[in-house]
Design an enzyme around this catalytic site. Structure first.
Site, PDB file in Angstrom:
ATOM      1  CE1 TYR A 164      -4.019   1.648  -0.218  1.00 53.28           C
ATOM      2  CE2 TYR A 164      -4.630  -0.495   0.642  1.00 53.28           C
ATOM      3  CZ  TYR A 164      -4.976   0.683   0.002  1.00 53.28           C
ATOM      4  OH  TYR A 164      -6.258   0.885  -0.414  1.00 53.28           O
TER       5      TYR A 164
ATOM      6  CD  GLU B 167      -4.335   6.185   0.973  1.00 61.02           C
ATOM      7  OE1 GLU B 167      -5.473   5.757   0.765  1.00 61.02           O
ATOM      8  OE2 GLU B 167      -4.037   6.868   1.979  1.00 61.02           O
TER       9      GLU B 167
ATOM     10  CG  ASP C 101      -6.424  11.332 -24.373  1.00 59.57           C
ATOM     11  OD1 ASP C 101      -5.465  10.587 -24.099  1.00 59.57           O
ATOM     12  OD2 ASP C 101      -7.613  10.991 -24.221  1.00 59.57           O
TER      13      ASP C 101
ATOM     14  CB  THR D 215      -2.592   4.295 -22.318  1.00 58.24           C
ATOM     15  OG1 THR D 215      -2.121   4.172 -23.662  1.00 58.24           O
ATOM     16  CG2 THR D 215      -4.013   4.826 -22.320  1.00 58.24           C
TER      17      THR D 215
ATOM     18  CE  LYS E 104      -5.220   2.830 -25.480  1.00 57.06           C
ATOM     19  NZ  LYS E 104      -6.158   3.936 -25.709  1.00 57.06           N
TER      20      LYS E 104
ATOM     21  NE  ARG F 105      -5.685  -3.074 -19.748  1.00 56.68           N
ATOM     22  CZ  ARG F 105      -5.590  -3.089 -21.078  1.00 56.68           C
ATOM     23  NH1 ARG F 105      -4.822  -3.958 -21.689  1.00 56.68           N
ATOM     24  NH2 ARG F 105      -6.272  -2.231 -21.801  1.00 56.68           N
TER      25      ARG F 105
HETATM   26  C1  LIG Z   1      -7.212   4.370 -24.864  1.00 53.73           C
HETATM   27  C2  LIG Z   1      -7.573   5.783 -24.714  1.00 53.73           C
HETATM   28  C3  LIG Z   1      -7.991   6.312 -23.483  1.00 53.73           C
HETATM   29  C4  LIG Z   1      -8.331   5.485 -22.264  1.00 53.73           C
HETATM   30  O1  LIG Z   1      -7.459   4.554 -21.828  1.00 53.73           O
HETATM   31  P1  LIG Z   1      -7.988   3.456 -20.746  1.00 53.73           P
HETATM   32  O2  LIG Z   1      -6.716   2.951 -20.169  1.00 53.73           O
HETATM   33  O3  LIG Z   1      -8.771   2.452 -21.528  1.00 53.73           O
HETATM   34  O4  LIG Z   1      -8.837   4.165 -19.761  1.00 53.73           O
HETATM   35  C5  LIG Z   1      -8.226   7.673 -23.398  1.00 53.73           C
HETATM   36  N1  LIG Z   1      -8.070   8.475 -24.459  1.00 53.73           N
HETATM   37  C6  LIG Z   1      -7.701   8.001 -25.662  1.00 53.73           C
HETATM   38  C7  LIG Z   1      -7.533   8.960 -26.794  1.00 53.73           C
HETATM   39  C8  LIG Z   1      -7.446   6.639 -25.836  1.00 53.73           C
HETATM   40  O5  LIG Z   1      -7.087   6.192 -27.046  1.00 53.73           O
END
Ligand SMILES: *Cc1c(COP(=O)(O)O)cnc(C)c1O
Length: 412
Positions: A59, A61, A205, A231, A234, A240
């Site tokens: 843990y 935090e 993003d 993320t 990907k 993840r």
């Molecule tokens: C994949 C993705 C997310 C979200 O990712 P998660 O890990 O599934 O929550 C947010 N924004 C964009 C543009 C994405 O391609």
């Protein structure tokens, strides 16, 4: 500590054969079908080892050196390494590596910069915006006033004129650039210019292209955006999870927006795995990988276009392709089903023109397996045969199994 997914399953088999079967079954599925979901990849055994390690028990935090729990001295080092590696890899002044997912990272970015009711400009969901970019089913659409921009119906390219006009008319507090399906590079300098003109924050993003950025195969949003959300699972090929990059002046607001505002304890096994992935992504082999991902996507897009599919924007700059299979006599949803039956796993997506669904696919996982030019041509032909309904279903499934079998994701 786990060493490989196989050993992991062996440990489980003794104690819980029911779940062990599932682990092995999924492992077999991944190895015997083609993983062409654009957001997926195969993490390295080293990343899996960190994920399956006793760090999962801790843990933690708070942040390194300022935790709400004792016994954090070792995991603190893991988080510091992850942060330092992320900063170096992306040239960022600050990195927060605690976000549990890409969506959590976006939530924290909004929490750092916005108040409920603020106006935000983002790519509309029908054009490839993410749920967190204003979907009424998501917190974003419920708590903020989203104004969607789109893509040109003919070219499929981002409509810059519309972005500028909407920004001038609506004076948003933030502009979001980034997509789940846009196959081209995003012109971050353009978005910065518009944001500056109307006094808005710019949030990039970069959940999809961040791995290409790490491999120097796509432009880096860090110099342009106030906050970059991403993320780690990907193209970047880590565990993840999510990540936020920003300048020093927003560091404290971002950190507080992640913990305690939107999250609780950090997942230290995932953070260690992120550090491992950042370390891998800094090596020359990953730069070569990222460029091969794009080369493969271009070859595959050209192959699909030759077979008669309408490839959105006429091609790709990234790992991602969207295409309309209608000229082959099938819509996206039916096409996805036929491909799945043959062991070719990908998604449906909206298309810039009309209401029909298209196909969305990517080359990140195939490239990790070592596939190249020859395999992309093979896959394009295979896909076209299956989509047309010409290919014998059993034979197509066998052909996919054989192709995938030549490129095991976890050899040995
Ligand atoms: C994949 C993705 C997310 C979200 O990712 P998660 O890990 O599934 O929550 C947010 N924004 C964009 C543009 C994405 O391609």
């Amino acid at each position: 500590m786990s060493v490989s997914p196989v050993l992991e399953a062996d440990v489980l088999r003794r104690q819980d054969p029911e779940l062990a079967e599932i682990l092995l079954g999924e492992r077999e599925r991944q190895a015997s079908t083609l993983q062409m979901i654009a957001a997926e990849n195969f993490t390295s055994p080293a990343v899996l080892a960190a994920l399956g390690s006793p760090l999962a028990n801790k843990y933690a935090e708070g942040y390194p050196g300022a935790r709400h729990h004792g016994g954090c001295e070792i995991v603190d080092v893991a988080e510091r390494i992850a942060v330092d590696r992320a900063k170096t890899l992306f040239g960022a002044e600050h990195a927060n590596v605690q976000s549990h997912s890409g969506s959590s990272a976006v939530l924290a970015a909004y929490a750092a910069l916005l108040r409920p009711g603020d106006t935000v400009l983002a790519l509309g969901l029908p054009y490839g915006g993410h749920l967190t970019h204003g979907s009424p089913a998501n917190f974003s659409g419920r708590w903020f006033d989203f104004v969607p921009y789109g893509v040109d119906a003919e070219t499929g390219l981002l409509d810059h004129d519309q972005v500028r006009t909407l920004a001038r008319n609506h004076r948003p507090k933030a502009i979001v650039c980034g997509s789940i399906a846009y196959p081209r590079h995003i012109d971050y300098a353009f978005f910065r210019e518009v944001a500056d003109e109307v006094g808005a924050y710019l949030i990039a993003d970069a959940a999809h292209p961040i791995g290409l950025v790490a491999g120097r195969a796509a432009p880096n949003p860090v110099p342009y955006a106030d906050i970059v959300c991403a993320t780690t699972h990907k193209v970047l090929r880590g565990p993840r999870g999510g990540m936020i990059l920003c300048g020093s002046e927003l560091a404290e607001r971002v950190d507080r927006a992640v913990f305690p505002f939107t999250q609780g304890g950090a997942q230290m096994h995932t953070i260690a795995a992120k550090a491992v992935a950042f370390g891998e992504a800094a090596r020359p082999a990953f730069t070569a990988y990222a460029h091969q991902v794009v080369a493969n996507a271009r070859l595959l897009a050209a192959g699909l276009a030759d077979e008669g599919l309408v490839v959105t924007t006429g091609g790709t700059d990234t790992h991602l392709i969207t295409a309309d299979p209608a000229p082959l006599g099938v819509d996206g949803r039916t096409g996805r089903g036929r491909l799945a039956a043959a062991g070719i796993v990908l998604d449906c997506c909206a298309l810039p023109h009309g209401d029909a669904r298209g196909l969305r696919l990517g080359t990140a996982a195939l490239t990790t397996q070592g596939m190249g030019e020859k395999e992309m041509a093979h896959i394009a032909a295979l896909m076209a045969g299956v989509l047309r309904g010409e290919a014998d279903a059993v034979r197509a499934r066998e052909e996919v199994r054989e192709l995938a079998g030549g490129f095991p994701p976890y050899p040995g």
